[in-house]
Write an enzyme that holds these catalytic residues in place. Structure first.
Site, PDB file in Angstrom:
ATOM      1  N   SER A  79       2.441   0.169   6.497  1.00 30.99           N
ATOM      2  CA  SER A  79       1.413  -0.775   6.024  1.00 30.99           C
ATOM      3  C   SER A  79       1.539  -2.085   6.792  1.00 30.99           C
ATOM      4  O   SER A  79       2.585  -2.371   7.386  1.00 30.99           O
ATOM      5  CB  SER A  79       1.659  -1.021   4.531  1.00 30.99           C
ATOM      6  OG  SER A  79       1.098  -2.236   4.108  1.00 30.99           O
ATOM      7  N   TYR A  83       5.900  -3.834  -3.016  1.00 29.52           N
ATOM      8  CA  TYR A  83       5.226  -2.989  -2.022  1.00 29.52           C
ATOM      9  C   TYR A  83       5.644  -3.392  -0.608  1.00 29.52           C
ATOM     10  O   TYR A  83       5.941  -2.537   0.228  1.00 29.52           O
ATOM     11  CB  TYR A  83       3.717  -3.130  -2.221  1.00 29.52           C
ATOM     12  CG  TYR A  83       2.871  -2.229  -1.363  1.00 29.52           C
ATOM     13  CD1 TYR A  83       2.862  -0.849  -1.565  1.00 29.52           C
ATOM     14  CD2 TYR A  83       2.050  -2.751  -0.359  1.00 29.52           C
ATOM     15  CE1 TYR A  83       2.062  -0.019  -0.786  1.00 29.52           C
ATOM     16  CE2 TYR A  83       1.251  -1.932   0.417  1.00 29.52           C
ATOM     17  CZ  TYR A  83       1.259  -0.566   0.193  1.00 29.52           C
ATOM     18  OH  TYR A  83       0.469   0.256   0.969  1.00 29.52           O
TER      19      TYR A  83
HETATM   20  N1  NAD Z   1      -5.299   1.670   1.062  1.00 31.20           N
HETATM   21  C1  NAD Z   1      -4.728   0.886   1.955  1.00 31.20           C
HETATM   22  O1  NAD Z   1      -5.268  -0.165   2.339  1.00 31.20           O
HETATM   23  C2  NAD Z   1      -3.400   1.252   2.526  1.00 31.20           C
HETATM   24  C3  NAD Z   1      -2.890   0.452   3.545  1.00 31.20           C
HETATM   25  C4  NAD Z   1      -1.651   0.758   4.078  1.00 31.20           C
HETATM   26  C5  NAD Z   1      -0.948   1.854   3.626  1.00 31.20           C
HETATM   27  N2  NAD Z   1      -1.477   2.628   2.629  1.00 31.20           N
HETATM   28  C6  NAD Z   1      -0.673   3.768   2.189  1.00 31.20           C
HETATM   29  O2  NAD Z   1      -1.400   4.966   2.356  1.00 31.20           O
HETATM   30  C7  NAD Z   1      -0.903   5.945   1.435  1.00 31.20           C
HETATM   31  C8  NAD Z   1      -2.081   6.565   0.675  1.00 31.20           C
HETATM   32  O3  NAD Z   1      -2.601   5.587  -0.203  1.00 31.20           O
HETATM   33  P1  NAD Z   1      -4.123   5.441  -0.629  1.00 31.20           P
HETATM   34  O4  NAD Z   1      -4.482   4.024  -0.367  1.00 31.20           O
HETATM   35  O5  NAD Z   1      -4.965   6.539  -0.098  1.00 31.20           O
HETATM   36  O6  NAD Z   1      -3.954   5.541  -2.207  1.00 31.20           O
HETATM   37  P2  NAD Z   1      -4.525   6.550  -3.299  1.00 31.20           P
HETATM   38  O7  NAD Z   1      -4.133   5.934  -4.596  1.00 31.20           O
HETATM   39  O8  NAD Z   1      -5.959   6.842  -3.066  1.00 31.20           O
HETATM   40  O9  NAD Z   1      -3.672   7.868  -3.038  1.00 31.20           O
HETATM   41  C9  NAD Z   1      -2.315   7.986  -3.404  1.00 31.20           C
HETATM   42  C10 NAD Z   1      -2.121   9.359  -4.024  1.00 31.20           C
HETATM   43  O10 NAD Z   1      -0.726   9.540  -4.282  1.00 31.20           O
HETATM   44  C11 NAD Z   1      -0.606  10.263  -5.489  1.00 31.20           C
HETATM   45  N3  NAD Z   1       0.705  10.049  -6.094  1.00 31.20           N
HETATM   46  C12 NAD Z   1       1.131   8.935  -6.757  1.00 31.20           C
HETATM   47  N4  NAD Z   1       2.365   9.138  -7.223  1.00 31.20           N
HETATM   48  C13 NAD Z   1       2.742  10.387  -6.852  1.00 31.20           C
HETATM   49  C14 NAD Z   1       3.910  11.158  -7.056  1.00 31.20           C
HETATM   50  N5  NAD Z   1       4.957  10.674  -7.741  1.00 31.20           N
HETATM   51  N6  NAD Z   1       3.954  12.405  -6.543  1.00 31.20           N
HETATM   52  C15 NAD Z   1       2.906  12.909  -5.851  1.00 31.20           C
HETATM   53  N7  NAD Z   1       1.764  12.229  -5.642  1.00 31.20           N
HETATM   54  C16 NAD Z   1       1.684  10.974  -6.127  1.00 31.20           C
HETATM   55  C17 NAD Z   1      -1.716   9.704  -6.370  1.00 31.20           C
HETATM   56  O11 NAD Z   1      -2.026  10.589  -7.448  1.00 31.20           O
HETATM   57  C18 NAD Z   1      -2.843   9.520  -5.362  1.00 31.20           C
HETATM   58  O12 NAD Z   1      -3.708  10.644  -5.344  1.00 31.20           O
HETATM   59  C19 NAD Z   1       0.108   5.200   0.549  1.00 31.20           C
HETATM   60  O13 NAD Z   1       1.407   5.366   1.052  1.00 31.20           O
HETATM   61  C20 NAD Z   1      -0.304   3.750   0.713  1.00 31.20           C
HETATM   62  O14 NAD Z   1       0.741   2.860   0.452  1.00 31.20           O
HETATM   63  C21 NAD Z   1      -2.685   2.351   2.076  1.00 31.20           C
END
Ligand code: NAD
Length: 279
Positions: free
Chosen positions: A162, A175
Site C-alpha cells: 500500500s 494499517y
Molecule cells: N482499496 C485500496 O485503496 C487499497 C490500497 C492499497 C492496498 N489495498 C489492499 O488490497 C487488498 C484487497 O483489499 P480491497 O481494498 O479489495 O478490500 P475488500 O474489503 O474489497 O476485500 C478484502 C477481502 O478480504 C476478505 N477477508 C477479510 N478478512 C479475511 C480473513 N480473515 N480471511 C479471508 N478473507 C478475509 C474480505 O471478506 C474481503 O472480501 C488488501 O490487502 C488491502 O489492504 C487496498
C-alpha cells in the site's frame, strides 16, 4: 491486456473482495484456473460464479487467512480440485476505521469529543486485529501454500502492499504499520524462498474505494470525503484508482516469460501519488 496463463493455477485470498476479486476474474480470462478464497463464503461464490459464467474454471473456498488449520483445509481442497497450484496471491487485508484517528494530528478537541477517535482512544485489540489481518493473514497462507509451490513450475507469490507502507499515512496507524511489515516480509520471503525458485513480489496500490475503506473514503450519500479529495489533489493523474488499473502489473507478474527475473520488489500503481510530498 491478455497473457497466456493456461499453465497457471492461482490461489487468491480475499478474492470475494473488490481488488483481489477482479484479479481472479482477469487471471481466469487469461486461462488460469483459480481458487477463490474468502472468509465470506457468499462473496467467494459470487466471484467464482462470474468466472464460470465467462467460461473460466474456478472453485470457491470459504476460509480464514488467520487460521492455519483453515488454510490447510483449503489447501487440500485446491489440490483435490486442480492437482496443485503455482501462484499464491495474498489479497486478503484491509483497515478498520474504528482504529483510525478522526483527525490527522493530535488535537485536544478529539480528546474531549466522545464521538471522535483520539490518539488515546486507539483500541489495542482492534489495532492487533488490523496488524494480524494484513501481516499474519499474508504469512499464514504463505507458510501453508509454499508446501505445494515448491513442487510447482514457475512458482510465485504476490502480496498486497500500500502507499501507507513507504511513509505512514495520517490516521491509519495500525494499517500503515502492517503494510510496512508486508514490504519487509516480501523481502524476507524472497531471500528465504530463493533456493526453491519461488519469486515473491508485492503490488502497492494507490487509493481505490473498496469495502474495507469505504467508510473513510466516501460519505453515506456516496460522495467523496475531504480525505479522498486530498488524495486526488495529491495524485498527479487527478483521480482515484479503478480496480482495472492494477491488472496490467498483475498479469505481467503472473507471466513468467515477461517477469521471470523480477523478484523481491514492491511496485507502486498509484497515479503518481508517491512522486510528490504534497508541498
Ligand atoms: N482499496 C485500496 O485503496 C487499497 C490500497 C492499497 C492496498 N489495498 C489492499 O488490497 C487488498 C484487497 O483489499 P480491497 O481494498 O479489495 O478490500 P475488500 O474489503 O474489497 O476485500 C478484502 C477481502 O478480504 C476478505 N477477508 C477479510 N478478512 C479475511 C480473513 N480473515 N480471511 C479471508 N478473507 C478475509 C474480505 O471478506 C474481503 O472480501 C488488501 O490487502 C488491502 O489492504 C487496498
Amino acid at each position: 491486456m491478455k497473457v497466456d496463463l493456461s499453465d497457471k493455477i492461482a490461489v487468491i485470498t480475499g478474492a470475494g473482495g473488490i481488488l483481489a476479486g477482479n484479479f481472479a476474474v482477469h487471471m481466469a480470462k487469461c486461462g488460469a484456473k483459480v481458487a477463490v478464497m474468502d472468509i465470506d463464503q457468499a462473496a467467494a461464490e459470487k466471484t467464482a460464479a462470474e468466472i464460470r459464467a465467462n467460461g473460466g474454471e474456478a472453485i470457491a473456498i470459504a476460509c480464514d487467512v488467520l487460521s492455519k488449520e483453515s488454510m490447510e483445509e483449503a489447501e487440500k481442497k485446491v489440490v483435490a480440485a486442480f492437482g496443485g497450484y503455482n501462484i499464491l496471491v495474498n489479497g486478503a487485508g484491509g483497515n478498520n476505521i474504528k482504529v483510525s484517528t478522526t483527525e490527522d494530528k493530535f488535537s485536544q478537541k478529539a480528546v474531549d469529543d466522545p464521538d471522535m477517535i483520539s490518539f488515546f482512544d486507539l483500541d489495542i485489540p482492534l489495532f492487533r486485529r488490523v496488524v494480524d489481518l494484513n501481516l499474519m493473514g499474508t504469512f499464514i497462507p504463505t507458510q501453508v501454500f509454499v508446501k505445494g509451490l515448491r513442487k510447482a513450475e514457475h512458482p510465485q507469490i504476490i502480496n498486497m502492499s500500500s502507499m501507507s507502507s513507504y511513509t505512514a499515512l495520517t490516521r491509519v496507524v495500525a494499517y500503515s504499520n502492517a503494510k510496512a511489515a508486508i514490504n519487509s516480509l516480501t523481502q524476507w520471503l524472497t531471500v528465504h524462498l530463493g533456493p526453491l525458485g519461488i519469486r515473491v513480489n508485492a503490488i502497492a496500490p494507490g487509493f481505490f474505494v473498496t469495502k474495507q475503506n469505504k467508510a473513510m473514503m466516501t460519505n453515506p450519500d456516496g460522495s467523496l470525503t475531504p480525505r479522498s479529495q486530498k488524495v486526488i489533489d495529491h495524485t498527479p493523474l487527478g483521480r482515484m484508482g479503478e480496480p482495472d488499473d492494477l491488472i496490467g502489473l498483475l498479469l505481467f507478474l503472473c507471466d513468467h516469460t515477461a517477469s521471470g527475473y523480477i523478484n523481491g520488489t514492491v511496485i507502486p500503481v498509484d497515479g503518481g501519488f508517491m512522486a510528490t510530498p504534497g508541498v
